[in-house]
Write an enzyme that holds these catalytic residues in place. Structure first.
Site, PDB file in Angstrom:
ATOM      1  N   SER A 139      68.733 -43.415  29.311  1.00 14.58           N
ATOM      2  CA  SER A 139      68.141 -43.104  30.607  1.00 14.58           C
ATOM      3  C   SER A 139      68.770 -41.823  31.119  1.00 14.58           C
ATOM      4  CB  SER A 139      68.394 -44.234  31.610  1.00 14.58           C
ATOM      5  OG  SER A 139      67.839 -43.935  32.868  1.00 14.58           O
TER       6      SER A 139
ATOM      7  N   ARG B 153      63.050 -42.203  24.453  1.00  6.48           N
ATOM      8  CA  ARG B 153      62.570 -43.525  24.864  1.00  6.48           C
ATOM      9  C   ARG B 153      61.364 -43.340  25.781  1.00  6.48           C
ATOM     10  NH1 ARG B 153      60.899 -48.130  24.969  1.00  6.48           N
ATOM     11  NH2 ARG B 153      62.100 -50.019  25.346  1.00  6.48           N
TER      12      ARG B 153
ATOM     13  N   THR C  16      66.369 -48.239  37.270  1.00  9.73           N
ATOM     14  CA  THR C  16      67.471 -49.154  36.953  1.00  9.73           C
ATOM     15  C   THR C  16      67.714 -50.127  38.096  1.00  9.73           C
ATOM     16  OG1 THR C  16      68.501 -47.438  35.591  1.00  9.73           O
ATOM     17  CG2 THR C  16      69.870 -49.308  36.233  1.00  9.73           C
TER      18      THR C  16
ATOM     19  N   CYS D 123      55.631 -38.340  17.773  1.00  8.44           N
ATOM     20  CA  CYS D 123      56.857 -39.049  17.404  1.00  8.44           C
ATOM     21  C   CYS D 123      58.035 -38.094  17.421  1.00  8.44           C
ATOM     22  CB  CYS D 123      56.719 -39.668  16.020  1.00  8.44           C
ATOM     23  SG  CYS D 123      58.256 -40.400  15.404  1.00  8.44           S
TER      24      CYS D 123
ATOM     25  N   CYS E 252      63.176 -44.359  12.818  1.00  4.41           N
ATOM     26  CA  CYS E 252      62.663 -44.782  14.122  1.00  4.41           C
ATOM     27  C   CYS E 252      63.751 -44.897  15.181  1.00  4.41           C
ATOM     28  CB  CYS E 252      61.935 -46.109  13.975  1.00  4.41           C
ATOM     29  SG  CYS E 252      61.185 -46.712  15.502  1.00  4.41           S
TER      30      CYS E 252
ATOM     31  N   CYS F  91      61.456 -45.711  20.293  1.00  5.18           N
ATOM     32  CA  CYS F  91      60.968 -45.164  21.562  1.00  5.18           C
ATOM     33  C   CYS F  91      59.650 -45.795  21.978  1.00  5.18           C
ATOM     34  CB  CYS F  91      60.839 -43.644  21.478  1.00  5.18           C
ATOM     35  SG  CYS F  91      59.404 -43.034  20.585  1.00  5.18           S
TER      36      CYS F  91
ATOM     37  N   CYS G 161      54.549 -44.397  19.468  1.00  2.16           N
ATOM     38  CA  CYS G 161      53.443 -44.612  18.529  1.00  2.16           C
ATOM     39  C   CYS G 161      52.604 -45.818  18.927  1.00  2.16           C
ATOM     40  CB  CYS G 161      53.973 -44.773  17.116  1.00  2.16           C
ATOM     41  SG  CYS G 161      55.177 -46.114  16.907  1.00  2.16           S
TER      42      CYS G 161
END
Length: 637
Positions: free
Chosen positions: A150, A395, A431, A582, A606, A609, A612
């Site tokens: 984050s 992310r 958050t 990606c 990978c 995130c 896709c």
């Protein structure tokens, strides 16, 4: 050569399970789409499995720690064993024919801010009311915090309610915001705008470090946290009520055969199950569809953005702890919503990133490359020069807000945090709202299990909380930008400064993100500059900094619903957008023996995130969990 970590289970119920090994030699992609194959190996430092902040016990990926007094075990004729936990709670174990089962009062999926806040609040209620509930948190990352990414400018409102003494308990929250700037960027200029973010009293933090601290606090209260276990399926009873989750099998080869280190997944059964998987949680998505949770409250589809981030160490003479900068405009075009952030953390570190809304139209747009361009802007480049990148990650985040919150309660549990989607878009913060949703769900859970209430109390409490008030005030900000950057700025300024969130109308979102992608013939390819290796970097270099690790010999967790769509639709009609959206070079088209381009999926790259799963034009890619412990290994994100 391979380096292996041998891990043996010490749990009483799992004492007969075989040791298994995690390879820390990760195959990672090495070229950009359209070039040579992205596949090579490099030795990579594994994430430390026993150095989580504040933890007084080591418990490693993929095995249950020794948490119980084996001398206090009673076996009953029905096959269940009752063990007394280290803080006094009672748990049930059973041996099933196909896999082992462990029973708890509450099972929480995901050790992020929402899941840990829920766990802590449950145990606080137990202390306050002299009750006892067993609480388990299962986390797919190798460590608590390993998959947490984050910005993060942290608003402590929920934490003040949950743990009021956090300042006295060495929480990793110690850099107050010292300045707050907002810029509109053109290619060569930076124009100052009034800052709408109101960050007074907030802190610049590493969220991955904060959740490690929260994990330690949860353990002190008696919560059992099991990292390295990926929840891969929902368990139901005969009435279609959720009764827990199943973790995926370990030691399965790519071809589906069982390897020597095979271990069957574990059934974690709970009287209540709380899903705190984060944005686009795979189990949460299934339950929303199965129980029609969006339809139940006429919620709109969720909208998403992709955040790409680096943490740098810069010259101490340039470092200004607590300085916060946000930008709009360049490098994105006026039809693409997004912006950048740059936060000065502690110890000479800064976090810098670009957030790109996934409803962008141009299939040639590459969010990763746009981020590399950003760092060369005249207002940013001087700060980074002479610095060093410490970590990279990416992310997705929810941007649907008020309009897109589903009914969060299902039979047997609830969805909390970013799995449901409580991000406040104009604040660029989620958050505090995620934590509060977990706390409210915990209170409803306690009432359901011990006070004769029901989980619908969570929905009622949520709508009567400051979370709902915040989201309602902010509801028109994100959809205003459906009309473009400048109309969006005008509408959002009207909402923020004049109407103050009290407008008599609620704007709707546009098309779902995957439907927003135009066919390639409507756009021209974008030529991105080559990375200079100083400020901008290729994907393999960045991936190495993410500490991403997957065992390559396992079934692909990225699945095509129709294997023909990439070559028959995505490539000819959309110019292979998966090779660009990606941020980890998972998807690349390479020629076969007949020189025909075929999609290759480098699942081991990978970053989890979920872009896709969201952006594929035909929704043909399904993201599922890989073996527990796989994925990125964030430490300062």
């Amino acid at each position: 050569m391979h380096r292996f970590l041998s891990i043996s289970s010490k749990s009483a119920s799992l004492k007969n399970r075989k040791p298994f090994h995690l390879p820390f030699l990760s195959p990672v992609s090495s070229a950009t789409p359209g070039g040579q194959s992205c596949f090579h190996y490099f030795n990579q430092k594994p994430p430390s499995l026993g150095t989580r902040l504040g933890f007084d016990r080591v418990f490693s990926s993929g095995c249950f720690p020794n948490r119980v007094n084996l001398g206090e075990r009673e076996t009953y004729g029905n096959g269940f064993s009752r063990l007394k936990g280290f803080v006094g709670e009672i748990r049930s174990y059973s041996s099933e024919t196909d896999r082992e089962s462990i029973e708890y009062d509450v099972v929480i999926v995901g050790a992020g801010p929402a899941g840990l806040a829920a766990a802590i609040r449950l145990k606080q209620l137990c202390q306050e009311k002299n009750a006892d509930l067993s609480v388990c948190v299962v986390e797919k990352g190798a460590e608590v915090g390993a998959h947490i990414l984050s910005g993060n400018v942290f608003e402590p409102r929920a934490l003040n309610e949950l743990l009021p003494q956090w300042k006295d308990e060495e929480a990793p929250i110690n850099v107050p915001v010292s300045s707050d700037k907002f810029l509109f960027l053109t290619k060569d200029r930076a124009i100052s705008l009034p800052s709408p973010f109101d960050n007074e009293g907030n802190y610049v933090i590493s969220l991955s470090q904060l959740v490690r601290w929260m994990g330690a606090k949860a353990e002190e209260l008696g919560v059992e946290i099991y990292p390295g276990f990926a929840a891969s399926e929902i368990l139901y009873d005969e009435d279609n009520k959720v009764v827990g989750i199943g973790t995926n099998d370990m030691g399965v080869a790519k071809d589906g055969s069982k390897k020597e280190n095979f271990q069957r997944g574990v059934a974690l059964k709970g009287r209540i199950t709380l899903l705190a998987e984060g944005c686009r949680g795979s189990l949460s998505q299934k339950l929303m569809k199965e129980y029609k949770l969006r339809e139940k409250v006429q919620a709109q589809h969720q909208t998403y953005a992709l955040g790409i981030k680096e943490v740098w160490e810069i010259d101490e003479n340039k470092h200004k702890p607590g300085a916060v900068l946000h930008t709009l405009g360049w490098p994105l075009d006026s039809k693409t919503y997004g912006g950048s952030f740059l936060y000065h953390m502690k110890d000479g570190q800064i976090s810098i990133g670009l957030v790109v809304a996934l409803n962008y139209h141009n299939p040639f747009l590459n969010p990763y490359e746009e981020f590399q361009k950003l760092k060369h802007h005249p207002s940013i480049k001087p700060l980074l020069e002479g610095g060093t990148v410490l970590q990279y990650g990416a992310r997705t985040l929810n941007e649907g807000g008020f309009q897109s919150v589903p009914y969060p309660v299902f039979p047997g549990g609830a969805i909390i945090g970013c799995s449901a989607g409580f991000l406040n878009v104009p604040k660029i913060k989620g958050t505090h709202t995620a934590m509060k949703s977990g706390m409210l769900a915990a209170e409803a859970t306690f009432g359901t299990l011990l006070e004769g209430s029901n989980m619908e109390a969570y929905w009622d409490a949520l709508r009567n909380s400051w979370v709902w008030e915040e989201l309602h005030r902010a509801r028109n900000y994100r959809p205003a930008f459906e009309y473009g950057l400048f109309p969006g700025l005008a509408l959002s300024a009207l909402e923020h400064y004049v109407l103050k969130g009290k407008s008599p109308f609620t704007l709707k979102h546009g098309k779902p993100d995957h439907e927003a992608t135009d066919v390639a013939k409507l756009h021209s390819p974008i030529e991105y500059p080559k990375p200079d290796g100083v400020l901008s970097f290729d994907v393999p270099t960045s991936l190495h900094r993410s500490n991403t690790n997957h065992n390559h010999d396992q079934p692909a967790h990225l699945r095509l619903r129709d294997p023909n769509i990439p070559e028959t639709i995505n490539l000819p009609e959309y110019a292979a957008p998966e090779s660009r959206y990606c941020p980890a070079c998972v998807y690349e088209y390479i020629p076969d023996e007949k020189n025909q381009l075929k999609l290759q999926i480098n699942a081991q790259n990978c970053l989890h995130c979920k872009a896709c799963d969201i952006k594929d034009p035909k929704q043909n890619i399904e993201w599922t969990v890989p073996e527990g412990g796989g994925g990125p290994g964030y430490s300062v994100m």
